[in-house]
Design a protein around this motif. Sequence first.
Motif, PDB file in Angstrom:
ATOM      1  N   ASP A  23      22.190  27.250 -15.657  1.00 27.64           N
ATOM      2  CA  ASP A  23      22.403  25.829 -15.889  1.00 27.64           C
ATOM      3  C   ASP A  23      23.777  25.974 -17.029  1.00 27.64           C
ATOM      4  O   ASP A  23      24.305  24.667 -17.471  1.00 27.64           O
ATOM      5  CB  ASP A  23      21.237  24.939 -16.480  1.00 27.64           C
ATOM      6  N   GLY A  24      24.126  26.893 -17.324  1.00 27.56           N
ATOM      7  CA  GLY A  24      25.535  26.929 -18.239  1.00 27.56           C
ATOM      8  C   GLY A  24      25.206  26.708 -19.767  1.00 27.56           C
ATOM      9  O   GLY A  24      26.110  26.591 -20.520  1.00 27.56           O
ATOM     10  N   ARG A  25      23.857  26.222 -20.018  1.00 30.25           N
ATOM     11  CA  ARG A  25      23.736  25.971 -21.443  1.00 30.25           C
ATOM     12  C   ARG A  25      24.106  27.242 -22.477  1.00 30.25           C
ATOM     13  O   ARG A  25      23.997  28.388 -22.139  1.00 30.25           O
ATOM     14  CB  ARG A  25      22.133  25.796 -21.755  1.00 30.25           C
ATOM     15  N   VAL A  26      24.496  26.824 -23.646  1.00 28.57           N
ATOM     16  CA  VAL A  26      24.622  27.969 -24.681  1.00 28.57           C
ATOM     17  C   VAL A  26      23.641  28.475 -25.121  1.00 28.57           C
ATOM     18  O   VAL A  26      22.423  27.693 -25.369  1.00 28.57           O
ATOM     19  CB  VAL A  26      25.235  26.985 -25.791  1.00 28.57           C
ATOM     20  N   ARG A  85      34.968  25.146 -33.121  1.00 32.54           N
ATOM     21  CA  ARG A  85      34.528  25.580 -31.488  1.00 32.54           C
ATOM     22  C   ARG A  85      33.157  25.933 -31.481  1.00 32.54           C
ATOM     23  O   ARG A  85      32.417  25.435 -30.848  1.00 32.54           O
ATOM     24  CB  ARG A  85      35.456  26.438 -30.935  1.00 32.54           C
ATOM     25  N   ARG A  87      30.865  25.812 -33.857  1.00 30.19           N
ATOM     26  CA  ARG A  87      29.951  24.778 -34.333  1.00 30.19           C
ATOM     27  C   ARG A  87      29.453  23.729 -33.331  1.00 30.19           C
ATOM     28  O   ARG A  87      28.322  23.319 -33.100  1.00 30.19           O
ATOM     29  CB  ARG A  87      30.534  24.215 -35.724  1.00 30.19           C
ATOM     30  N   ILE A  88      30.663  23.368 -32.683  1.00 34.06           N
ATOM     31  CA  ILE A  88      30.411  22.238 -31.511  1.00 34.06           C
ATOM     32  C   ILE A  88      29.514  22.987 -30.556  1.00 34.06           C
ATOM     33  O   ILE A  88      28.530  22.332 -29.934  1.00 34.06           O
ATOM     34  CB  ILE A  88      31.735  21.726 -30.995  1.00 34.06           C
ATOM     35  N   ARG A  89      29.603  24.249 -30.112  1.00 32.86           N
ATOM     36  CA  ARG A  89      28.982  24.853 -29.087  1.00 32.86           C
ATOM     37  C   ARG A  89      27.274  24.972 -29.524  1.00 32.86           C
ATOM     38  O   ARG A  89      26.452  24.611 -28.914  1.00 32.86           O
ATOM     39  CB  ARG A  89      29.300  26.185 -28.832  1.00 32.86           C
ATOM     40  N   GLY A  92      26.048  20.959 -30.400  1.00 34.28           N
ATOM     41  CA  GLY A  92      26.431  19.846 -29.236  1.00 34.28           C
ATOM     42  C   GLY A  92      27.663  19.182 -29.528  1.00 34.28           C
ATOM     43  O   GLY A  92      28.400  19.106 -30.830  1.00 34.28           O
ATOM     44  N   PRO A  93      28.143  18.172 -28.670  1.00 35.26           N
ATOM     45  CA  PRO A  93      29.380  17.289 -29.019  1.00 35.26           C
ATOM     46  C   PRO A  93      29.113  16.451 -30.170  1.00 35.26           C
ATOM     47  O   PRO A  93      28.183  15.947 -30.475  1.00 35.26           O
ATOM     48  CB  PRO A  93      29.728  16.668 -27.516  1.00 35.26           C
ATOM     49  N   SER A  94      30.308  16.432 -31.077  1.00 38.82           N
ATOM     50  CA  SER A  94      30.272  15.786 -32.318  1.00 38.82           C
ATOM     51  C   SER A  94      29.890  14.007 -31.860  1.00 38.82           C
ATOM     52  O   SER A  94      29.697  13.346 -32.505  1.00 38.82           O
ATOM     53  CB  SER A  94      31.362  15.611 -33.114  1.00 38.82           C
ATOM     54  N   THR A  95      30.358  13.607 -30.564  1.00 37.91           N
ATOM     55  CA  THR A  95      30.335  12.363 -30.112  1.00 37.91           C
ATOM     56  C   THR A  95      28.799  12.052 -29.592  1.00 37.91           C
ATOM     57  O   THR A  95      28.697  10.713 -29.428  1.00 37.91           O
ATOM     58  CB  THR A  95      31.430  12.397 -28.767  1.00 37.91           C
ATOM     59  N   HIS A  96      28.169  13.272 -29.521  1.00 36.33           N
ATOM     60  CA  HIS A  96      26.808  12.566 -28.933  1.00 36.33           C
ATOM     61  C   HIS A  96      25.914  13.558 -29.830  1.00 36.33           C
ATOM     62  O   HIS A  96      25.153  14.495 -29.331  1.00 36.33           O
ATOM     63  CB  HIS A  96      26.409  13.227 -27.485  1.00 36.33           C
ATOM     64  N   PHE A  99      22.733  14.895 -28.467  1.00 36.89           N
ATOM     65  CA  PHE A  99      22.675  16.102 -27.596  1.00 36.89           C
ATOM     66  C   PHE A  99      22.462  17.427 -28.466  1.00 36.89           C
ATOM     67  O   PHE A  99      22.670  18.535 -27.665  1.00 36.89           O
ATOM     68  CB  PHE A  99      24.011  16.217 -26.697  1.00 36.89           C
ATOM     69  N   ILE A 104      17.237  17.686 -28.901  1.00 38.48           N
ATOM     70  CA  ILE A 104      16.576  17.735 -27.447  1.00 38.48           C
ATOM     71  C   ILE A 104      15.304  18.400 -27.445  1.00 38.48           C
ATOM     72  O   ILE A 104      14.250  17.805 -26.939  1.00 38.48           O
ATOM     73  CB  ILE A 104      17.665  18.286 -26.548  1.00 38.48           C
TER      74      ILE A 104
ATOM     75  N   LEU B  61      32.880  25.985 -15.907  1.00 47.64           N
ATOM     76  CA  LEU B  61      31.835  26.305 -16.890  1.00 47.64           C
ATOM     77  C   LEU B  61      32.710  25.915 -18.074  1.00 47.64           C
ATOM     78  O   LEU B  61      33.682  26.408 -18.708  1.00 47.64           O
ATOM     79  CB  LEU B  61      31.675  28.020 -16.750  1.00 47.64           C
ATOM     80  N   HIS B  64      29.409  23.529 -22.977  1.00 44.19           N
ATOM     81  CA  HIS B  64      28.194  23.201 -23.083  1.00 44.19           C
ATOM     82  C   HIS B  64      27.182  23.640 -21.782  1.00 44.19           C
ATOM     83  O   HIS B  64      26.076  23.736 -21.686  1.00 44.19           O
ATOM     84  CB  HIS B  64      27.679  21.988 -23.734  1.00 44.19           C
ATOM     85  N   SER B  65      28.196  23.568 -20.635  1.00 46.67           N
ATOM     86  CA  SER B  65      27.340  23.445 -19.482  1.00 46.67           C
ATOM     87  C   SER B  65      28.446  23.699 -18.401  1.00 46.67           C
ATOM     88  O   SER B  65      29.533  23.857 -18.652  1.00 46.67           O
ATOM     89  CB  SER B  65      26.602  21.834 -19.389  1.00 46.67           C
ATOM     90  N   TYR B  66      27.991  23.543 -17.090  1.00 48.56           N
ATOM     91  CA  TYR B  66      28.919  23.109 -16.050  1.00 48.56           C
ATOM     92  C   TYR B  66      29.211  22.064 -15.926  1.00 48.56           C
ATOM     93  O   TYR B  66      28.514  20.978 -16.015  1.00 48.56           O
ATOM     94  CB  TYR B  66      28.307  23.931 -14.635  1.00 48.56           C
ATOM     95  N   LYS B 111      23.981  21.292 -13.711  1.00 48.23           N
ATOM     96  CA  LYS B 111      23.407  22.623 -13.669  1.00 48.23           C
ATOM     97  C   LYS B 111      24.036  23.321 -12.354  1.00 48.23           C
ATOM     98  O   LYS B 111      23.748  22.755 -11.352  1.00 48.23           O
ATOM     99  CB  LYS B 111      21.934  22.752 -13.705  1.00 48.23           C
ATOM    100  N   LEU B 112      24.402  24.653 -12.352  1.00 48.74           N
ATOM    101  CA  LEU B 112      24.606  25.448 -11.137  1.00 48.74           C
ATOM    102  C   LEU B 112      23.546  25.197 -10.051  1.00 48.74           C
ATOM    103  O   LEU B 112      24.027  25.076  -9.143  1.00 48.74           O
ATOM    104  CB  LEU B 112      25.091  26.730 -11.759  1.00 48.74           C
ATOM    105  N   MET B 432      37.861  19.231 -27.499  1.00 49.32           N
ATOM    106  CA  MET B 432      36.849  20.169 -27.931  1.00 49.32           C
ATOM    107  C   MET B 432      35.319  19.897 -28.021  1.00 49.32           C
ATOM    108  O   MET B 432      34.529  20.653 -28.087  1.00 49.32           O
ATOM    109  CB  MET B 432      37.057  21.039 -29.320  1.00 49.32           C
ATOM    110  N   ASP B 433      35.180  18.715 -27.745  1.00 44.67           N
ATOM    111  CA  ASP B 433      33.459  18.174 -27.661  1.00 44.67           C
ATOM    112  C   ASP B 433      33.141  18.874 -26.367  1.00 44.67           C
ATOM    113  O   ASP B 433      31.950  18.693 -26.329  1.00 44.67           O
ATOM    114  CB  ASP B 433      33.719  16.885 -27.861  1.00 44.67           C
ATOM    115  N   ARG B 447      38.403   7.455 -31.308  1.00 47.12           N
ATOM    116  CA  ARG B 447      37.674   6.554 -31.693  1.00 47.12           C
ATOM    117  C   ARG B 447      38.001   6.147 -33.197  1.00 47.12           C
ATOM    118  O   ARG B 447      37.868   5.082 -33.508  1.00 47.12           O
ATOM    119  CB  ARG B 447      36.084   7.297 -32.034  1.00 47.12           C
TER     120      ARG B 447
END
Lengths: 111, 566
Positions: A23-26, A85, A87-89, A92-96, A99, A104, B61, B64-66, B111-112, B432-433, B447
């Motif tokens: 699923d590509g998750r960190v 970079r 820290r964001i990984r 999660g995205p600073s915009t959400h 997440f 979660i 990829l 955070h994800s695909y 998800k892949l 970079m988000d 923003r």
Amino acid sequence: MAAETNALSEEKCHIITANRLSDGRVVWFTEQGYWSVLLEEAYIFSKEDMEKAMEQAQQDVEKQYVVGLYGVELKPTTRIPLTTRERIRAFGPSTHPEFNPRAIQEISTHG
Amino acid sequence: MDNQTATQPNLAVGRYNYDEIDHGFLQERINQFRSQVERRLKGELSEEEFKPLRLMNGVYLQLHSYMLRVAIPYGILSSKMLRGLAYIARYYDRGYGHFTTRQNIQFHWTKLEEVPDILTHLASVEMHAIQTSGNCIRNVTSDEFAGLAQDELIDPRIYAEILRQWSTLHPEFAFLPRKFKIAISGSPNDRIAACFYDIGILARLDSQKKPVFEIWVGGGLGRIPVKGKLIRDDVAPESFLAYVEAILRVYNMYGARNNLYKSRIKILVQNMGIDAFREAVEKEYQVMDQEKFKLSPEIMEQINQRFGRPVLQDFPEATKILDQHRNENPEFNRWIKNNSHPHFHNDYFAVVIALKNIGETPGDITADQMDAVANLADQYSWGEIRVTHLQNIVFGHVRKDQLYKLWKELVKNDLASANQGLITDIICCPGMDYCALANARSISIAREIAKCFADIELQEKIGSIKIGIDGCINSCAHHHITNIGILGVDKKGEEFYQIKIGGSSYKDDAEIGSILGAALTAEQVIEAVKKMIDFYLDKREEKETFIDTYRRLGAAPFKEIVYAAA
Ligand code: SF4
């Protein structure tokens, strides 16, 4: 979990990360050798121990469990990655903010 | 509601409708990719082997994800397609999608293991993710006002569709030296940034008053921004595909394949010089089998037949009713003033639904909003939705007397920002988000800038201006050619931002901006934008826009104002 056995110190400031293949998750490499989505569960290595640890983690790349393995440096004596970079990984995205992997997990445990 | 009859009621309006062959082709591609994903998950394919295959299917990829990038050919969606995208956002992603500057949509959390199912769902609404990545001819972009603009000479969607079909199946051009981007408009007034594409195409009238295409070649942004060169300005519509084929053949033959930074056509054109490049293309054009690529009236008609078109009806009261509504409601009046675009039919307008709410992510749209837009498109604009390269949505044909009702519905769905073309209508890449290539965040800067100028009266006072924000030099958000461009740079793992000033996107005054000075922190760059705007408001002469004042005064005073106290 690994807080006592894995105390923070000036020397120990390296952790191992990758993305989960399915699923590509960190994910972060833990003391027990599994991968966690939570940064706080990452095992912290000294620079000297990294080479061996990377070899061990590489086995999971070969088993097709994770992709894109690499080491991440932490700010000394913290569990916070040095670069924005990472820290964001990790968080999660600073915009959400919702997440953040911790948020979660809390939703899925209690929600 | 307007009586929304179409020329062919069973066909979606404004876009090519698939036939059996198209459906069969997509199914075959999905089956192939499903088996590749299975083999990858079982470990039968390594990441090195699999990566080019997933990229051919729009799967990246990211951090955070695909991420799945879905093509929206020439930016046109039907309501059915948009509902399909809403379904994917809701059930396979995290409830939203992101419209890009190339008229695609991206889902950042796929998800892949689920991608083959997503592709199956996409195919059921005549969509796919092919040609959204890799060294092929990418999804062709077009004018968001195609088929309705008052200045249009040729409907570019037919030609864009021809390019789509030709490039999707072209055996030679699946592995070009690098990615290849084409934009096409049927108007002489550039709304597609024609000079900054590998090939940019505009229409004009020749001396006999017949419409012909002018073709720009070798433009591009990225690490080396280059304004394209005019290669021909008299290509007859029927010879258009043959000429594009000849350009691609020359590029495929001579484009560098051993150096990533030199492999785009812009470098080839620069190195050869436009005259030598033109000569090579003409030579190829003369020797090739032109007949094979000739667009006969029969072929044109065949494609045309697969497009539904709205039957517009005269309604002489429409303008009067619209004016009444405008007089009664100042907010609505503002929205019409800023967000409407003239239609060739006097009783209709095209309207821009800006995805630029203050403090939100430019180009993002939630699944609920997608469904709402799809429903409104069905009611007010023949179920047709256009996605713009400025990350907004357009309804192409709304009868003027219906606009007030539409606007009230948009307000309910948080989609009625009246800021089209103003300072908060920012173009912004994911940065970079999300993006693995980024040096810095871009959304957070967009923003914050928008929040600084939230007051709509201030925005209107500032007037027309374009800001583009990129997280890296790849320049997806066109920072090189926006009036104020912001580029994220990395300094030892921390985010910094470089400012460009004076860029301009469209043919008549196309220009690459100049770097203002040393990179700044996030806080400083936001302050810098505020200072530049204050300075412009103070110094501008009557009716000048930001770019006019910049051109009159030059970069020096803007630089001074930004760096004086820094
Ligand atoms: S400009 Fe760079 S950071 Fe932004 S989306 Fe494109 S590649 Fe990613």
